[in-house]
Design an enzyme around this catalytic site. Sequence first.
Site, mmCIF file in Angstrom:
data_model
loop_
_atom_site.group_PDB
_atom_site.id
_atom_site.type_symbol
_atom_site.label_atom_id
_atom_site.label_comp_id
_atom_site.label_asym_id
_atom_site.label_seq_id
_atom_site.Cartn_x
_atom_site.Cartn_y
_atom_site.Cartn_z
ATOM 1 N N SER A 73 0.820 -1.079 0.015
ATOM 2 C CA SER A 73 0.225 -0.272 0.502
ATOM 3 C C SER A 73 0.980 1.464 0.532
ATOM 4 C CB SER A 73 -0.727 0.062 1.212
ATOM 5 O OG SER A 73 -1.925 -0.864 1.201
ATOM 6 N N GLY A 89 -4.053 -2.130 -0.914
ATOM 7 C CA GLY A 89 -3.388 -2.253 -2.192
ATOM 8 C C GLY A 89 -2.927 -0.515 -2.754
ATOM 9 N N GLY A 138 -2.542 3.322 -3.782
ATOM 10 C CA GLY A 138 -3.006 4.631 -5.235
ATOM 11 C C GLY A 138 -4.568 4.740 -5.090
ATOM 12 N N CYS A 140 -9.699 -2.306 3.215
ATOM 13 C CA CYS A 140 -8.392 -1.069 3.183
ATOM 14 C C CYS A 140 -9.211 -1.135 1.791
ATOM 15 C CB CYS A 140 -7.242 -1.266 3.329
ATOM 16 S SG CYS A 140 -6.182 -0.067 3.176
ATOM 17 N N LEU A 141 -8.250 -0.669 0.993
ATOM 18 C CA LEU A 141 -8.766 -0.579 -0.540
ATOM 19 C C LEU A 141 -10.028 -1.018 -0.915
ATOM 20 C CD1 LEU A 141 -7.642 0.501 -4.090
ATOM 21 C CD2 LEU A 141 -6.727 -1.834 -4.246
ATOM 22 N N GLN A 191 -13.042 0.266 0.043
ATOM 23 C CA GLN A 191 -13.415 1.482 -1.041
ATOM 24 C C GLN A 191 -13.675 1.035 -2.386
ATOM 25 O OE1 GLN A 191 -9.337 3.121 -1.829
ATOM 26 N NE2 GLN A 191 -9.112 3.916 0.694
ATOM 27 N N ASN A 237 -3.281 2.208 7.379
ATOM 28 C CA ASN A 237 -2.456 2.744 6.159
ATOM 29 C C ASN A 237 -2.911 3.015 4.850
ATOM 30 O OD1 ASN A 237 -0.834 3.089 3.867
ATOM 31 N ND2 ASN A 237 0.389 1.146 3.671
ATOM 32 N N GLY A 283 -4.877 5.949 2.196
ATOM 33 C CA GLY A 283 -5.044 7.654 1.930
ATOM 34 C C GLY A 283 -6.534 8.153 1.348
ATOM 35 N N HIS A 323 -6.983 -2.211 9.353
ATOM 36 C CA HIS A 323 -6.239 -3.617 8.744
ATOM 37 C C HIS A 323 -6.325 -4.371 10.473
ATOM 38 C CE1 HIS A 323 -4.099 -2.181 5.422
ATOM 39 N NE2 HIS A 323 -3.623 -1.410 4.996
ATOM 40 N N GLU A 335 -5.711 -7.266 10.599
ATOM 41 C CA GLU A 335 -4.184 -8.575 10.065
ATOM 42 C C GLU A 335 -3.214 -7.521 11.541
ATOM 43 O OE1 GLU A 335 -3.069 -5.749 7.387
ATOM 44 O OE2 GLU A 335 -5.503 -6.490 7.741
#
Length: 375
Positions: free
Chosen positions: A50, A237, A239, A265-266, A269, A307, A309, A350, A352
């Site tokens: 990430s 992941g 970006g 996470c990603l 989204q 983690n 953005g 996360h 994990e």
Amino acid sequence: MLNNKLKAVLVLEDESIWHGEGFGFPCKVAGEVVFTTGMVGYTESLTDPSFKGQILVMSYPLIGNYGVPPYNLKDKWGLPKHFESYNIQVKGLVVSELCDYPSHPYSIKSLNKWLYEEKIPGIEGVDTREIIKRIRKKGAMMGILEVSDEDIDTEKLLKEIKNVKKYDEIDFSKEVKDEIKIFENKGPTLILIDCGVKLSIIRNILERGFRVIKVPYDTSYDEILSFKPLGIIISNGPGNPKKFIKTIEITREIIENKIPTLGICLGNQIIALSLGGDTFKLKYGHRGQNKPCIELINYSNYITSQNHGYAIDPEKLKGTGLEIWWINADDKTIEGIRHKELPVIAVQFHPEASPGPYDTTFIFDIFKRLVDKHA
């Protein structure tokens, strides 16, 4: 050969210049400059996919004091114990002070040597607190980090930073694409859609008895179905999530066909985007191991590892069938969603950990029960 007398300069998008001492590999890189608040766990953070495309600033002042363990120190699944991928993912590293003489029974090299071997530049001796305050005030910025044994032309760097491609515009999907890999186990099959997955996610799925088939981010729905999975996990992941167009389309099909799905996470989204929701870029992101989140069913507070953005826009969830499950205790952004009717859950943090607290590993247990219920 390691050179202990390197020069280094970090230039930010706002034209601020930071002079320091170089370490790692002498070269020049450009990337989004972000920070993490973790005190430990630098081997896990630096290898987290990430962070691809980013120059990482460590907020803790002394980094590298327990060295770097070997990649071949593995768990029972054959996965490296102390790394989240098989190489460093960050573009560059920024620290206040680098430890040159680490001490730990598993350490085989210094952080300096590790970065040199993997051709990653680093800068130390800069005011990381001031850099982080600047990022918090102005937002994440693009930057150029140059490390050299010769004098560095800062005027040239100031010109170059104006033409650096914005992080938001970069498509990282092809950079994280990997081949299909099967992790054998006794239990039912899960498909892990790999958008830049951390190894600890795979480990946590395996520990719950599942057979895991890791597939690339753009694997078709029909091919996924050919493996006869009982559930799907969409990974973390790097970006802008909107760049993972294929994954968004595939996820929509998966959800419409009522296959139990977990996003991390990603992946959180992507699930929102697949059902008509929207995402936005955070001012400076959430990165660290001390991020408090509130679970809205029982109103329980948990400390999480994060983690990211980007975040889900709460106003755009209307009509998607999704509801807010978790929120961030600090800025109230969405940290988790679930579908009102279908077997779909997702978290922005996360579970994990690695690095960070293991308070929310139960998310994998919730998903296991979801899979068992719909088997």
